[in-house]
Write a protein that holds these residues in place. Sequence first.
Motif, PDB file in Angstrom:
ATOM      1  N   UNK A  99       0.849  -1.200   0.000  1.00  0.00           N
ATOM      2  CA  UNK A  99       0.000   0.000   0.000  1.00  0.00           C
ATOM      3  C   UNK A  99       0.880   1.243   0.000  1.00  0.00           C
ATOM      4  N   UNK A 100       0.348   2.349  -0.541  1.00  0.00           N
ATOM      5  CA  UNK A 100       1.138   3.577  -0.594  1.00  0.00           C
ATOM      6  C   UNK A 100       1.398   4.204   0.774  1.00  0.00           C
ATOM      7  N   UNK A 101       0.602   3.838   1.793  1.00  0.00           N
ATOM      8  CA  UNK A 101       0.815   4.438   3.110  1.00  0.00           C
ATOM      9  C   UNK A 101       1.604   3.539   4.063  1.00  0.00           C
ATOM     10  N   UNK A 102       2.057   2.376   3.613  1.00  0.00           N
ATOM     11  CA  UNK A 102       2.941   1.543   4.442  1.00  0.00           C
ATOM     12  C   UNK A 102       4.216   2.350   4.666  1.00  0.00           C
ATOM     13  N   UNK A 159       2.239  -2.496   8.594  1.00  0.00           N
ATOM     14  CA  UNK A 159       1.870  -1.210   7.991  1.00  0.00           C
ATOM     15  C   UNK A 159       2.793  -0.092   8.464  1.00  0.00           C
ATOM     16  N   UNK A 160       3.508  -0.325   9.568  1.00  0.00           N
ATOM     17  CA  UNK A 160       4.477   0.650  10.079  1.00  0.00           C
ATOM     18  C   UNK A 160       5.631  -0.109  10.716  1.00  0.00           C
ATOM     19  N   UNK A 166       7.871   6.070   2.689  1.00  0.00           N
ATOM     20  CA  UNK A 166       6.448   5.747   2.562  1.00  0.00           C
ATOM     21  C   UNK A 166       6.201   5.017   1.267  1.00  0.00           C
ATOM     22  N   UNK A 167       5.373   3.978   1.369  1.00  0.00           N
ATOM     23  CA  UNK A 167       4.985   3.218   0.195  1.00  0.00           C
ATOM     24  C   UNK A 167       5.741   1.913   0.083  1.00  0.00           C
ATOM     25  N   UNK A 168       5.001   0.881  -0.252  1.00  0.00           N
ATOM     26  CA  UNK A 168       5.570  -0.463  -0.369  1.00  0.00           C
ATOM     27  C   UNK A 168       6.757  -0.482  -1.326  1.00  0.00           C
TER      28      UNK A 168
END
Length: 157
Positions: free
Chosen positions: A61-64, A152-153, A73-75
Amino acid sequence: MNGQRFFLLCGLLVVMAGWAVAVPARAGGDDAAAIRQVMAQQAVAWNRGDVANYMRGYKDAPDTTFVGSKVRKGYRTILDGYRKHYATAQQMGRLTFFELDVRLLPGTDGEVRYAAVTGRFHLDRAAHGEVAQDDGVFSLLWEKTADGWKIILDHTS
Protein backbone atom coordinates in the motif's frame (compact mmCIF):
# COMPACT_ATOMS: atom_id res chain seq x y z
CA MET A 1 -29.45 -20.79 52.73
CA ASN A 2 -29.75 -17.45 50.90
CA GLY A 3 -26.12 -16.68 51.73
CA GLN A 4 -25.01 -20.02 50.31
CA ARG A 5 -26.97 -19.42 47.10
CA PHE A 6 -25.45 -15.96 46.80
CA PHE A 7 -21.89 -17.33 47.10
CA LEU A 8 -22.70 -20.21 44.76
CA LEU A 9 -24.10 -17.76 42.20
CA CYS A 10 -21.05 -15.49 42.58
CA GLY A 11 -18.74 -18.48 42.12
CA LEU A 12 -20.65 -19.56 39.03
CA LEU A 13 -20.42 -16.05 37.57
CA VAL A 14 -16.67 -15.94 38.19
CA VAL A 15 -16.23 -19.32 36.45
CA MET A 16 -18.40 -18.19 33.52
CA ALA A 17 -16.55 -14.89 33.24
CA GLY A 18 -13.24 -16.75 33.21
CA TRP A 19 -14.54 -19.08 30.49
CA ALA A 20 -15.81 -16.16 28.41
CA VAL A 21 -12.41 -14.49 28.60
CA ALA A 22 -10.58 -17.71 27.69
CA VAL A 23 -12.29 -18.01 24.29
CA PRO A 24 -11.04 -14.67 22.88
CA ALA A 25 -7.62 -15.22 24.47
CA ARG A 26 -7.25 -18.51 22.57
CA ALA A 27 -8.27 -16.76 19.35
CA GLY A 28 -5.77 -14.01 20.19
CA GLY A 29 -3.12 -16.66 20.61
CA ASP A 30 -3.86 -17.74 17.05
CA ASP A 31 -3.36 -14.14 15.88
CA ALA A 32 -0.08 -13.83 17.78
CA ALA A 33 1.06 -17.17 16.36
CA ALA A 34 0.12 -16.03 12.84
CA ILE A 35 2.23 -12.88 13.23
CA ARG A 36 5.17 -14.89 14.56
CA GLN A 37 4.79 -17.24 11.58
CA VAL A 38 4.96 -14.33 9.12
CA MET A 39 8.12 -13.11 10.86
CA ALA A 40 9.63 -16.60 10.68
CA GLN A 41 8.85 -16.70 6.94
CA GLN A 42 10.45 -13.27 6.56
CA ALA A 43 13.64 -14.47 8.24
CA VAL A 44 13.77 -17.54 5.97
CA ALA A 45 13.33 -15.34 2.88
CA TRP A 46 15.94 -12.84 4.10
CA ASN A 47 18.42 -15.62 4.82
CA ARG A 48 17.97 -16.86 1.21
CA GLY A 49 18.78 -13.36 -0.04
CA ASP A 50 15.16 -13.00 -1.24
CA VAL A 51 14.06 -9.43 -0.52
CA ALA A 52 10.89 -9.74 -2.60
CA ASN A 53 9.57 -12.60 -0.46
CA TYR A 54 10.77 -10.89 2.73
CA MET A 55 8.55 -7.95 1.74
CA ARG A 56 5.46 -10.21 1.58
CA GLY A 57 5.15 -9.46 5.31
CA TYR A 58 4.45 -5.81 4.50
CA LYS A 59 1.14 -4.44 3.27
CA ASP A 60 1.41 -3.51 -0.39
CA ALA A 61 0.00 0.00 0.00
CA PRO A 62 1.14 3.58 -0.59
CA ASP A 63 0.81 4.44 3.11
CA THR A 64 2.94 1.54 4.44
CA THR A 65 5.77 3.28 6.29
CA PHE A 66 9.34 2.41 7.27
CA VAL A 67 11.15 4.59 9.79
CA GLY A 68 14.91 4.11 10.04
CA SER A 69 17.55 6.73 9.34
CA LYS A 70 14.77 8.44 7.36
CA VAL A 71 11.05 7.94 6.74
CA ARG A 72 10.08 5.95 3.66
CA LYS A 73 6.45 5.75 2.56
CA GLY A 74 4.99 3.22 0.20
CA TYR A 75 5.57 -0.46 -0.37
CA ARG A 76 7.64 0.05 -3.53
CA THR A 77 9.81 2.71 -1.85
CA ILE A 78 10.52 0.38 1.08
CA LEU A 79 11.31 -2.52 -1.26
CA ASP A 80 13.67 -0.31 -3.30
CA GLY A 81 15.36 0.84 -0.08
CA TYR A 82 16.02 -2.74 1.01
CA ARG A 83 17.39 -3.61 -2.43
CA LYS A 84 19.67 -0.56 -2.37
CA HIS A 85 20.98 -0.98 1.18
CA TYR A 86 21.33 -4.76 1.04
CA ALA A 87 22.46 -5.26 -2.56
CA THR A 88 23.90 -8.77 -2.15
CA ALA A 89 23.12 -11.90 -0.15
CA GLN A 90 26.45 -11.38 1.66
CA GLN A 91 25.34 -7.90 2.78
CA MET A 92 22.01 -9.31 3.92
CA GLY A 93 23.67 -12.06 5.96
CA ARG A 94 21.65 -14.22 8.33
CA LEU A 95 18.73 -12.52 10.12
CA THR A 96 17.51 -13.54 13.55
CA PHE A 97 14.56 -12.02 15.41
CA PHE A 98 14.39 -12.42 19.17
CA GLU A 99 12.72 -11.02 22.32
CA LEU A 100 9.46 -10.70 20.39
CA ASP A 101 6.51 -9.18 22.24
CA VAL A 102 3.23 -9.41 20.33
CA ARG A 103 0.51 -7.16 21.73
CA LEU A 104 -2.92 -7.55 20.13
CA LEU A 105 -5.00 -4.37 19.89
CA PRO A 106 -8.75 -5.00 19.95
CA GLY A 107 -11.12 -2.31 18.72
CA THR A 108 -14.19 -1.08 20.56
CA ASP A 109 -16.10 -4.03 19.12
CA GLY A 110 -13.60 -6.44 20.68
CA GLU A 111 -12.28 -7.58 17.29
CA VAL A 112 -8.50 -7.63 16.88
CA ARG A 113 -7.53 -5.82 13.68
CA TYR A 114 -4.15 -4.43 14.72
CA ALA A 115 -1.14 -5.61 16.69
CA ALA A 116 2.01 -3.96 18.00
CA VAL A 117 5.17 -6.06 17.95
CA THR A 118 8.49 -5.11 19.52
CA GLY A 119 11.71 -7.03 19.49
CA ARG A 120 15.34 -7.18 18.55
CA PHE A 121 17.17 -8.31 15.43
CA HIS A 122 20.65 -9.54 14.66
CA LEU A 123 22.39 -9.81 11.29
CA ASP A 124 25.27 -12.27 11.15
CA ARG A 125 27.27 -11.21 8.11
CA ALA A 126 30.75 -10.54 6.85
CA ALA A 127 29.94 -7.92 4.19
CA HIS A 128 28.29 -4.55 4.79
CA GLY A 129 26.56 -2.37 2.27
CA GLU A 130 25.29 1.11 3.04
CA VAL A 131 23.96 -0.12 6.37
CA ALA A 132 26.68 -1.21 8.81
CA GLN A 133 24.30 -1.93 11.69
CA ASP A 134 24.21 -5.60 12.68
CA ASP A 135 21.97 -5.38 15.76
CA GLY A 136 18.99 -3.28 16.70
CA VAL A 137 15.47 -2.94 17.98
CA PHE A 138 12.20 -2.57 16.15
CA SER A 139 8.55 -1.80 16.68
CA LEU A 140 6.01 -2.92 14.11
CA LEU A 141 2.36 -2.05 13.67
CA TRP A 142 0.47 -4.90 12.00
CA GLU A 143 -2.94 -4.91 10.34
CA LYS A 144 -5.12 -7.98 9.93
CA THR A 145 -6.06 -7.96 6.23
CA ALA A 146 -7.88 -10.32 3.87
CA ASP A 147 -4.38 -11.56 2.92
CA GLY A 148 -3.38 -12.19 6.55
CA TRP A 149 -1.34 -10.12 8.97
CA LYS A 150 0.72 -7.36 7.28
CA ILE A 151 3.15 -4.75 8.56
CA ILE A 152 1.87 -1.21 7.99
CA LEU A 153 4.48 0.65 10.08
CA ASP A 154 8.06 -0.47 10.75
CA HIS A 155 10.36 1.53 13.02
CA THR A 156 13.78 -0.10 13.10
CA SER A 157 16.88 1.35 14.72
